[in-house]
Design a protein around this motif. Structure first.
Motif, PDB file in Angstrom:
ATOM      1  N   ARG A 170      35.358  40.276  40.828  1.00  0.00           N
ATOM      2  CA  ARG A 170      35.876  41.195  41.831  1.00  0.00           C
ATOM      3  C   ARG A 170      37.214  40.685  42.332  1.00  0.00           C
ATOM      4  N   LEU A 171      38.238  41.519  42.182  1.00  0.00           N
ATOM      5  CA  LEU A 171      39.547  41.220  42.720  1.00  0.00           C
ATOM      6  C   LEU A 171      39.828  42.119  43.916  1.00  0.00           C
ATOM      7  N   GLN A 172      40.883  41.803  44.645  1.00  0.00           N
ATOM      8  CA  GLN A 172      41.211  42.589  45.831  1.00  0.00           C
ATOM      9  C   GLN A 172      41.617  44.005  45.424  1.00  0.00           C
ATOM     10  N   ASN A 173      41.095  44.992  46.153  1.00  0.00           N
ATOM     11  CA  ASN A 173      41.367  46.414  45.896  1.00  0.00           C
ATOM     12  C   ASN A 173      40.997  46.809  44.465  1.00  0.00           C
ATOM     13  N   ASP A 174      39.905  46.227  43.972  1.00  0.00           N
ATOM     14  CA  ASP A 174      39.458  46.513  42.611  1.00  0.00           C
ATOM     15  C   ASP A 174      38.579  47.753  42.607  1.00  0.00           C
ATOM     16  N   THR A 175      38.754  48.620  41.632  1.00  0.00           N
ATOM     17  CA  THR A 175      37.910  49.802  41.461  1.00  0.00           C
ATOM     18  C   THR A 175      37.419  49.862  40.026  1.00  0.00           C
ATOM     19  N   SER A 176      36.443  50.714  39.790  1.00  0.00           N
ATOM     20  CA  SER A 176      35.902  50.847  38.439  1.00  0.00           C
ATOM     21  C   SER A 176      36.942  51.414  37.479  1.00  0.00           C
ATOM     22  N   VAL A 225      40.196  50.879  37.575  1.00  0.00           N
ATOM     23  CA  VAL A 225      41.115  49.791  37.216  1.00  0.00           C
ATOM     24  C   VAL A 225      40.464  48.864  36.202  1.00  0.00           C
ATOM     25  N   LYS A 226      39.177  48.570  36.385  1.00  0.00           N
ATOM     26  CA  LYS A 226      38.468  47.711  35.445  1.00  0.00           C
ATOM     27  C   LYS A 226      38.414  48.348  34.054  1.00  0.00           C
ATOM     28  N   MET A 282      38.650  39.888  33.371  1.00  0.00           N
ATOM     29  CA  MET A 282      38.873  40.493  34.680  1.00  0.00           C
ATOM     30  C   MET A 282      38.272  41.887  34.797  1.00  0.00           C
ATOM     31  N   SER A 283      37.870  42.473  33.656  1.00  0.00           N
ATOM     32  CA  SER A 283      37.219  43.779  33.703  1.00  0.00           C
ATOM     33  C   SER A 283      35.707  43.683  33.796  1.00  0.00           C
ATOM     34  N   ARG A 297      41.768  47.921  32.388  1.00  0.00           N
ATOM     35  CA  ARG A 297      41.928  46.553  31.905  1.00  0.00           C
ATOM     36  C   ARG A 297      41.151  46.335  30.614  1.00  0.00           C
TER      37      ARG A 297
END
Length: 216
Positions: A107-113, A115-116, A101-102, A119
C-alpha cells in the motif's frame, strides 16, 4: 485460482526468468564450435566455446579464453545479441518493481486499485518485451555461429537464456491476464449503497454510514 495466486505465480516466474537471462548474459558458454570437421574435433577432443564476451578453447589440457574486445570488428549477430541481452537485463529491474508495487499487500500513499492495475499492466508488458529481446538473441546467436564455424552443440548459457525467456513470457502473460476483479471481492472504489430517504446512491465510505442505510 484466485487473482492473488495468479499474480504471485506470474511474479515468481518473471523473477526466476530474469535471473536466467542475467546468467545467460554474464556467462560465455553459449555455443561450442569446431574449427575443423566434426569428426576431427571429436577425436582431438578440442572445441571452441563462444559467448557474448569471450571465446574459449576447451581441451583436456587447456582452457584458455580471449575476450571479444574489438567491438567494431565483431560479427553483427554478436553485437545485436549483446545489445538485446543487456536491454533485457535492464528492463527486468523496473518491471519487477512495478509488479511488486501492484501487489495487494503493498500500500502506497493515495493508492487505488486502478493505479495498481496500471502498474501491473506496464510491468507485464516490460516482462514480455524482455522475453522477446532474449528470445531473439538466443535464437539468432547460434544461427550466426553456425554460419561462421561448424556448430557442435549448445552450451548451458544458451539453455539458461531459453528457460529464462520462456519463464518471463509466461509470467508476463499471467500478470496481464489476471488484472480483473474477483467477483467475491468488490472494490471499495466502485461500491455504492442506496439510501431510503432520497433514493440516491452514495459511496460506501466511511463504513459507519452503512449501518444507517435502509431498505430500497
Amino acid at each position: 485460482m484466485s487473482q492473488m495466486r495468479r499474480q504471485l505465480l506470474g511474479t515468481a516466474a518473471s523473477g526466476v526468468g530474469w535471473v536466467g537471462v542475467i546468467v545467460a548474459t554474464a556467462t560465455n558458454d553459449w555455443v561450442r564450435t569446431c574449427d575443423y570437421t566434426k569428426a576431427t574435433c571429436v577425436r582431438m577432443d578440442e572445441l571452441s566455446s563462444r559467448g557474448l564476451w569471450a571465446e574459449c578453447v576447451i581441451s583436456p589440457s587447456l582452457h584458455h579464453c580471449v575476450g571479444l574486445t574489438q567491438i567494431l570488428t565483431l560479427p553483427a549477430y554478436v553485437q545485436t545479441a549483446r545489445a538485446l541481452m543487456i536491454c533485457a537485463c535492464l528492463l527486468g529491474l523496473p518491471a519487477t518493481l512495478l509488479i511488486l508495487m501492484s501487489m495487494a499487500c503493498v500500500r502506497l500513499q493515495n493508492d487505488t486499485s486502478a493505479v495498481k492495475k496500471r502498474r501491473a499492466r506496464v510491468g507485464g508488458v516490460l516482462v514480455i518485451f524482455m522475453a522477446v529481446c532474449s528470445i531473439i538473441s538466443t535464437v539468432w546467436f547460434p544461427i550466426g555461429a553456425n554460419k561462421e564455424e561448424n556448430l557442435m552443440s549448445f552450451g548451458f548459457s544458451l539453455y539458461s537464456g531459453w528457460v529464462g525467456s520462456a519463464l518471463c513470457l509466461l509470467g508476463g502473460i499471467i500478470i496481464l491476464c489476471c488484472q480483473g476483479i474477483d467477483p467475491g471481492t468488490p472494490s471499495r472504489d466502485d461500491s455504492f449503497y442506496y439510501s431510503g430517504n432520497r433514493g440516491t446512491a452514495t459511496l460506501l465510505d466511511p463504513p459507519a454510514n452503512h449501518a444507517k442505510s435502509a431498505r430500497v
